[in-house]
Scaffold this active site. Structure first.
Site, PDB file in Angstrom:
ATOM      1  N   GLY A   7       4.303 -38.908  16.983  1.00  0.00           N
ATOM      2  CA  GLY A   7       5.213 -37.783  16.774  1.00  0.00           C
ATOM      3  C   GLY A   7       4.650 -36.465  17.001  1.00  0.00           C
ATOM      4  O   GLY A   7       4.864 -35.355  16.798  1.00  0.00           O
ATOM      5  N   GLY A  10       6.834 -33.253  17.451  1.00  0.00           N
ATOM      6  CA  GLY A  10       7.608 -32.762  16.266  1.00  0.00           C
ATOM      7  C   GLY A  10       7.030 -31.466  15.767  1.00  0.00           C
ATOM      8  O   GLY A  10       6.158 -30.747  16.583  1.00  0.00           O
ATOM      9  N   GLN A  11       7.282 -30.994  14.880  1.00  0.00           N
ATOM     10  CA  GLN A  11       6.888 -29.678  14.109  1.00  0.00           C
ATOM     11  C   GLN A  11       5.728 -29.443  13.960  1.00  0.00           C
ATOM     12  O   GLN A  11       4.978 -28.564  14.272  1.00  0.00           O
ATOM     13  CB  GLN A  11       7.946 -29.454  12.800  1.00  0.00           C
ATOM     14  CG  GLN A  11       7.800 -28.012  12.244  1.00  0.00           C
ATOM     15  CD  GLN A  11       8.222 -27.911  10.840  1.00  0.00           C
ATOM     16  OE1 GLN A  11       8.599 -29.016  10.098  1.00  0.00           O
ATOM     17  NE2 GLN A  11       8.302 -26.570  10.166  1.00  0.00           N
ATOM     18  N   ASP A  31       5.056 -40.279  21.664  1.00  0.00           N
ATOM     19  CA  ASP A  31       6.233 -39.743  20.951  1.00  0.00           C
ATOM     20  C   ASP A  31       7.372 -40.282  21.539  1.00  0.00           C
ATOM     21  O   ASP A  31       7.567 -40.881  22.861  1.00  0.00           O
ATOM     22  CB  ASP A  31       6.486 -38.170  21.122  1.00  0.00           C
ATOM     23  CG  ASP A  31       7.420 -37.591  20.050  1.00  0.00           C
ATOM     24  OD1 ASP A  31       6.872 -36.785  19.237  1.00  0.00           O
ATOM     25  OD2 ASP A  31       8.704 -37.480  20.283  1.00  0.00           O
ATOM     26  N   ILE A  32       8.701 -40.601  20.839  1.00  0.00           N
ATOM     27  CA  ILE A  32       9.852 -40.968  21.436  1.00  0.00           C
ATOM     28  C   ILE A  32      10.506 -40.061  22.385  1.00  0.00           C
ATOM     29  O   ILE A  32      11.293 -40.767  23.351  1.00  0.00           O
ATOM     30  CB  ILE A  32      10.978 -41.328  20.402  1.00  0.00           C
ATOM     31  CG1 ILE A  32      12.228 -42.089  20.976  1.00  0.00           C
ATOM     32  CG2 ILE A  32      11.346 -40.229  19.705  1.00  0.00           C
ATOM     33  CD1 ILE A  32      11.975 -43.512  20.518  1.00  0.00           C
ATOM     34  N   TYR A 138      12.863 -41.495   2.895  1.00  0.00           N
ATOM     35  CA  TYR A 138      11.928 -40.898   3.255  1.00  0.00           C
ATOM     36  C   TYR A 138      10.507 -41.066   2.079  1.00  0.00           C
ATOM     37  O   TYR A 138       9.635 -41.396   2.580  1.00  0.00           O
ATOM     38  CB  TYR A 138      12.050 -39.187   3.787  1.00  0.00           C
ATOM     39  CG  TYR A 138      10.854 -38.418   3.999  1.00  0.00           C
ATOM     40  CD1 TYR A 138      10.130 -38.942   5.119  1.00  0.00           C
ATOM     41  CD2 TYR A 138      10.792 -37.197   3.306  1.00  0.00           C
ATOM     42  CE1 TYR A 138       9.175 -37.973   5.775  1.00  0.00           C
ATOM     43  CE2 TYR A 138       9.624 -36.554   3.937  1.00  0.00           C
ATOM     44  CZ  TYR A 138       8.758 -36.825   4.963  1.00  0.00           C
ATOM     45  OH  TYR A 138       7.866 -36.218   5.390  1.00  0.00           O
ATOM     46  N   LYS A 142       7.117 -43.148   2.482  1.00  0.00           N
ATOM     47  CA  LYS A 142       6.115 -42.568   2.438  1.00  0.00           C
ATOM     48  C   LYS A 142       5.060 -43.018   1.304  1.00  0.00           C
ATOM     49  O   LYS A 142       4.140 -43.020   1.522  1.00  0.00           O
ATOM     50  CB  LYS A 142       5.992 -40.983   2.286  1.00  0.00           C
ATOM     51  CG  LYS A 142       6.570 -40.315   3.661  1.00  0.00           C
ATOM     52  CD  LYS A 142       5.601 -40.495   4.599  1.00  0.00           C
ATOM     53  CE  LYS A 142       5.840 -39.901   5.773  1.00  0.00           C
ATOM     54  NZ  LYS A 142       4.973 -39.685   7.061  1.00  0.00           N
TER      55      LYS A 142
HETATM   56  N1  SER Z   1       9.637 -30.997   4.565  1.00  0.00           N
HETATM   57  C1  SER Z   1       9.976 -32.313   4.439  1.00  0.00           C
HETATM   58  C2  SER Z   1      11.694 -32.571   4.052  1.00  0.00           C
HETATM   59  O1  SER Z   1      12.043 -31.598   3.612  1.00  0.00           O
HETATM   60  C3  SER Z   1       9.203 -32.486   2.916  1.00  0.00           C
HETATM   61  O2  SER Z   1       8.217 -33.160   3.246  1.00  0.00           O
HETATM   62  O3  SER Z   1      11.960 -33.686   4.380  1.00  0.00           O
END
Ligand code: SER
Length: 320
Positions: A7, A10-11, A31-32, A138, A142
């Site tokens: 990843g 990503g951010q 990363d994709i 999500y 996790k």
């Molecule tokens: N920043 C994430 C989200 O908003 C929370 O871990 O999904």
């Protein structure tokens, strides 16, 4: 040290890459997405799909990392739109990474978990070990990833450790999170002079400025295993309401128009999350301490957001 970062585009990964290079690590990125223009030359960029075990095995076999920082994930808001892909990326992807680590002898997996592992019915201050009742794809993936990693440690001796990130704020483009409204107040406030948050003004969740989050990753990854009493740690910094964030932006951008119009889906997700985290275990075991409060973060962030906007061609719309 050799570190493989999943990843990486990503951010969080985008900001972590230069820090790893700066401390002398040899870094491969998986990363994709194709290699971004800003990626430092020293990084080996491997484009691939985390859901495909052979692709994950190939990069781990070829690079032989000492540690994998596993950041690839689909976040909360986007995960509700594409739940099956979120399952594949977050669940199959994590299993693929753990399996590759087992097969090719990677010593440590660093896992990024989230406040989204928590769900309804929480106490005012939320410690590590409250019941985990997530309401999003999500969050539930996790939780399962946290448990799967602990099982790999118990069964195969892989050192599995990680943090539960609060909402993260940086001069970057977030991707599909429910906490993204905070950053959009700074970005759109500067770029267009206005932003309508998709939450109510009194909404309150834990946030953290990216430099603190990156330092947490590096400090926990480097902590001696003997100091750790658990696999996954809450880490906390600030818990401002949306209105308090808006006030911090208003006091720095004269005339900015920040308003609130709640979106029911994202508001429900947000309302299920903690308001305040208890991170006493992280502070006791590996000395975690945040540096940035809301004011210090806002002072540091705004010039960086300005630079980001100035560097983007014509200011492309930011995804909400
Ligand atoms: N920043 C994430 C989200 O908003 C929370 O871990 O999904």
């Amino acid at each position: 040290m050799k570190i493989l970062l999943t990843g990486a585009g990503g951010q969080v990964g985008t900001d972590l890459l230069p820090l790893l290079l700066g401390r002398g690590d040899e870094v491969a990125a998986f990363d994709i997405a194709p290699r971004p223009a800003h990626c430092p030359d020293a990084v080996q960029w491997v484009q691939g799909d985390i859901t495909q075990a052979p692709e994950v095995n190939d990069v781990v076999r070829a690079f032989q990392p000492d540690r994998i920082f596993h950041f690839a994930a689909i976040l909360s808001a986007k995960g509700e739109q594409i739940p099956h892909r979120a399952w594949a990326v977050n669940m199959d992807g994590t299993r693929n990474v753990l399996e590759a680590a087992r097969q090719f002898g990677v010593a440590q997996i660093f896992y990024t978990s989230t406040i989204a592992v928590f769900g309804d019915g929480l106490p005012d201050v939320v410690g590590d070990d409250v019941p985990l009742q997530p309401t999003t794809m999500y969050g539930l993936t996790k939780v399962a990833g946290e448990l799967l990693g602990a099982w790999y440690q118990q069964t195969y001796g892989i050192d599995f450790r990680g943090v539960r990130f609060p909402g993260l704020i940086n001069a970057g483009i977030p991707g599909g999170g429910t906490s993204d409204y905070a950053l959009f107040m700074y970005v759109d406030g500067l770029r267009t002079g206005a932003y309508e948050s998709f939450v109510e003004a009194d909404s309150k969740i834990p946030f953290m400025y990216m430099p603190d989050a990156l330092r947490a990753v590096l400090e926990l990854s480097d902590a001696p295993r003997s100091a750790l009493t658990r696999n996954i740690y809450n880490i906390a910094a600030i818990s401002p309401t949306a209105e308090e964030i808006a006030d911090a932006v208003r006091s720095r951008i004269p005339g900015v128009n920040l308003t609130f119009k709640s979106d029911p889906v994202r508001q429900a997700i947000l309302d299920s999350w903690p308001e305040v985290l208890d991170d006493a275990n992280a502070r006791a075991d590996w000395g975690w301490a945040h540096e940035f409060d809301l004011e210090k973060m806002s002072d540091d962030l705004l010039p960086k957001v300005k630079a980001l906007i100035g560097s983007s061609e014509g200011g492309e719309p930011v995804p909400a």
